[in-house]
Design an enzyme around this catalytic site. Structure first.
Site, PDB file in Angstrom:
ATOM      1  N   GLN A  24     -12.776  19.160  -3.198  1.00 40.58           N
ATOM      2  CA  GLN A  24     -11.635  19.313  -3.825  1.00 40.58           C
ATOM      3  C   GLN A  24     -10.735  18.083  -3.788  1.00 40.58           C
ATOM      4  O   GLN A  24      -9.940  17.884  -4.867  1.00 40.58           O
ATOM      5  CB  GLN A  24     -10.878  20.543  -3.233  1.00 40.58           C
ATOM      6  CG  GLN A  24      -9.301  20.926  -3.914  1.00 40.58           C
ATOM      7  CD  GLN A  24      -8.850  22.166  -3.201  1.00 40.58           C
ATOM      8  OE1 GLN A  24      -8.222  21.830  -1.947  1.00 40.58           O
ATOM      9  NE2 GLN A  24      -8.717  23.267  -3.826  1.00 40.58           N
TER      10      GLN A  24
ATOM     11  N   PRO B  11       7.760 -22.626 -19.711  1.00 39.30           N
ATOM     12  CA  PRO B  11       7.792 -22.493 -18.096  1.00 39.30           C
ATOM     13  C   PRO B  11       9.154 -21.945 -17.546  1.00 39.30           C
ATOM     14  O   PRO B  11       9.106 -21.502 -16.485  1.00 39.30           O
ATOM     15  CB  PRO B  11       7.718 -23.894 -17.965  1.00 39.30           C
ATOM     16  CG  PRO B  11       6.810 -24.653 -18.820  1.00 39.30           C
ATOM     17  CD  PRO B  11       7.388 -23.745 -20.130  1.00 39.30           C
TER      18      PRO B  11
ATOM     19  N   GLY C  59     -15.428   3.951  -3.299  1.00 41.77           N
ATOM     20  CA  GLY C  59     -15.725   3.402  -1.768  1.00 41.77           C
ATOM     21  C   GLY C  59     -16.173   1.876  -1.709  1.00 41.77           C
ATOM     22  O   GLY C  59     -15.873   1.130  -2.560  1.00 41.77           O
TER      23      GLY C  59
ATOM     24  N   PHE D 103       0.905 -19.688 -21.051  1.00 44.06           N
ATOM     25  CA  PHE D 103       0.362 -18.298 -20.853  1.00 44.06           C
ATOM     26  C   PHE D 103       0.135 -17.708 -22.171  1.00 44.06           C
ATOM     27  O   PHE D 103       0.097 -16.675 -22.439  1.00 44.06           O
ATOM     28  CB  PHE D 103       1.230 -17.424 -19.987  1.00 44.06           C
ATOM     29  CG  PHE D 103       1.597 -17.842 -18.623  1.00 44.06           C
ATOM     30  CD1 PHE D 103       0.541 -18.674 -18.007  1.00 44.06           C
ATOM     31  CD2 PHE D 103       2.760 -17.595 -17.968  1.00 44.06           C
ATOM     32  CE1 PHE D 103       1.173 -19.068 -16.867  1.00 44.06           C
ATOM     33  CE2 PHE D 103       3.123 -17.940 -16.668  1.00 44.06           C
ATOM     34  CZ  PHE D 103       2.370 -18.775 -16.183  1.00 44.06           C
TER      35      PHE D 103
ATOM     36  N   ALA E  17      11.026 -19.714 -19.465  1.00 47.29           N
ATOM     37  CA  ALA E  17      11.514 -18.828 -20.262  1.00 47.29           C
ATOM     38  C   ALA E  17      10.258 -17.585 -20.193  1.00 47.29           C
ATOM     39  O   ALA E  17       9.381 -17.825 -20.958  1.00 47.29           O
ATOM     40  CB  ALA E  17      11.780 -19.064 -21.730  1.00 47.29           C
ATOM     41  N   GLY E  18      10.303 -16.698 -19.547  1.00 45.63           N
ATOM     42  CA  GLY E  18       9.539 -15.861 -19.229  1.00 45.63           C
ATOM     43  C   GLY E  18      10.267 -14.436 -19.710  1.00 45.63           C
ATOM     44  O   GLY E  18      10.397 -14.234 -20.809  1.00 45.63           O
TER      45      GLY E  18
ATOM     46  N   GLU F 250       3.905  -9.433 -22.394  1.00 49.14           N
ATOM     47  CA  GLU F 250       4.614  -9.025 -23.603  1.00 49.14           C
ATOM     48  C   GLU F 250       5.814  -7.994 -22.996  1.00 49.14           C
ATOM     49  O   GLU F 250       6.246  -7.003 -23.230  1.00 49.14           O
ATOM     50  CB  GLU F 250       3.760  -8.122 -24.249  1.00 49.14           C
ATOM     51  CG  GLU F 250       2.941  -8.731 -25.507  1.00 49.14           C
ATOM     52  CD  GLU F 250       2.415  -7.942 -26.509  1.00 49.14           C
ATOM     53  OE1 GLU F 250       3.293  -7.269 -26.965  1.00 49.14           O
ATOM     54  OE2 GLU F 250       1.350  -8.099 -26.935  1.00 49.14           O
TER      55      GLU F 250
ATOM     56  N   ARG G 148     -23.331  10.414  -6.862  1.00 50.97           N
ATOM     57  CA  ARG G 148     -23.243  10.368  -5.327  1.00 50.97           C
ATOM     58  C   ARG G 148     -23.265  11.398  -4.347  1.00 50.97           C
ATOM     59  O   ARG G 148     -22.694  12.373  -4.806  1.00 50.97           O
ATOM     60  CB  ARG G 148     -22.038   9.295  -4.947  1.00 50.97           C
ATOM     61  CG  ARG G 148     -21.735   9.127  -3.855  1.00 50.97           C
ATOM     62  CD  ARG G 148     -22.723   8.157  -2.997  1.00 50.97           C
ATOM     63  NE  ARG G 148     -22.162   7.647  -1.852  1.00 50.97           N
ATOM     64  CZ  ARG G 148     -22.735   6.953  -0.987  1.00 50.97           C
ATOM     65  NH1 ARG G 148     -24.123   6.522  -1.251  1.00 50.97           N
ATOM     66  NH2 ARG G 148     -22.338   6.540   0.072  1.00 50.97           N
TER      67      ARG G 148
END
Length: 390
Positions: A281, A130, A343, A158, A132-133, A367, A270
């Site tokens: 283009q 908690p 889209g 985590f 220490a990330g 990581e 499509r």
């Protein structure tokens, strides 16, 4: 990159691709929606020996020499091409096994690696807490020596494969007064008295991967499960990350490739203004950038993986960081552009690119965040500048 692979590596790649296409693609939406662990896919991976590709032959693996990083990356990439979350059952196990591969005694390797290689036991790596990330040196979990055992107290958060794994390589402070230099690494087995699991996280992406807390409440771990020596915990962790971060990059690469596949299929079919969308283009330029980022990521990842497997692991931290930074940023860009090119359909769960965009985001975070990775690269360059200035 294909010409750089050995015949065996090509076979591993093709096998992982087959599993991804036949076993993972049909169920990826279900696992993403339900947020459940893909135990049936794990069994399929074990059945075809994919967990053996990063384990040496001496411990029932398929690896003749090297660290198996290229093999690990190949499998992670191909599985992630179908589902970045499901792929973590494999990749997270490699991460948890690397400390044993790098620093384990022969006895420890013989005890744990054959079952991991067979896919009978999954592994996980416990460092983050908690408080220490990014500041991993601020861990508070302790390990007090008590006769033939260490007594662990604290919480990890985590943790990929948390609760589902059977073997946890875990960093804890044996000499808290020394800070990071007082950390050690232990092999903790599921079922150890005092070792339990806390909150299971509900995530934006990689929802087929279980992420959970590890809770140590006077957990008694045999002293024989200490990896290396006391005080080596952060050496174990940093060396592990040096060879595992190309795997995160390979996950990002696979996610980007999967998004590219879906995009090419869509823009070819499509029709707008009486033409296939791919004929415009502006669309072609977006696709060109996406493809270039993918190929550049692949070259960076597999160039370093090959170097590691040949035994050249000295001073590779900045290169490992470059792999993760570039590939994960590319994956986020490629998947976002994929959603844009599809889209309105790209925003719907009917098409998998919205899931891929959600899955890609974590590769910029775990990581070591990409900001921390840039610190690692910058620190190396500062040292190089000082050396050149002499």
């Amino acid at each position: 990159m294909h010409h750089l692979l050995t015949e065996e590596q090509r076979s591993i790649q093709e096998l992982a691709r087959t599993i991804a296409e036949e076993k993972i693609k049909p169920v990826r939406a279900k696992y993403d929606e339900q947020g459940t662990f893909p135990r049936d896919i794990v069994r399929e991976l074990a059945k075809v020996d994919l967990f053996r590709v990063f384990v040496p032959e001496a411990y029932d693996g398929l690896l003749e020499q090297g660290y198996g990083v290229t093999n690990m990356c190949l499998v992670t990439e191909e599985l992630s091409r179908a589902c970045g979350g499901i792929a973590l059952a494999f990749a997270g196990t490699a991460l948890g096994a690397f400390p044993i591969l790098l620093f384990g005694s022969d006895e420890q390797k013989r005890r744990y690696l054959p079952a991991i290689a067979a896919g009978e036991k999954l592994a996980a790596f416990g460092l983050t807490e908690p408080m220490a990330g990014s500041d991993a040196g601020s861990i508070r979990t302790t390990a007090r020596r008590d006769g033939d055992h260490y007594v662990l107290n604290g919480t990890k958060v985590f943790i990929t494969n948390g609760e589902e794994a059977d073997v946890y390589t875990t960093v804890a402070l044996t000499q808290p007064e020394k800070g990071a230099r007082g950390a050690s690494c232990f092999i903790v087995e599921k079922g150890t008295p005092g070792f339990s699991f806390g909150k299971k996280e509900h995530k934006m992406g990689i929802r087929a991967s279980v992420t959970a807390e590890l809770v140590f409440d006077d957990a008694r771990v045999p002293a024989a499960n200490l990896l290396g020596r006391e005080g080596m915990g952060f050496i174990v962790a940093m060396r592990t990350f040096d060879i595992s971060r190309p795997g995160v990059a390979a996950q990002a690469l696979g996610i980007a490739e999967g998004a590219m596949d879906e995009t090419l299929r869509y823009v070819h079919q499509r029709q707008q203004f009486g033409k296939p969308v791919i004929s415009f283009q502006g669309v072609q330029w977006m696709l060109a950038d996406m493809a270039t980022q993918i190929e550049a990521s692949r070259a960076l990842i597999y160039g370093l993986a090959d170097r590691i497997d040949k035994g050249d692991t000295k001073d590779i931290g900045h290169l490992s960081a470059m792999c993760k930074v570039f590939a994960s940023d590319a994956a986020m860009k490629v998947t976002t552009d994929a959603v844009q090119l599809l889209g309105g359909y790209g925003y719907m769960t009917e098409y998998p690119v919205e899931k891929m965009m959600r899955d890609a985001k974590i590769t910029q975070i775990y990581e070591g965040t990409n900001q921390i990775q840039r610190n690692v690269i910058g620190s190396y360059l500062a040292k190089e500048a000082a050396r050149l200035a002499k």
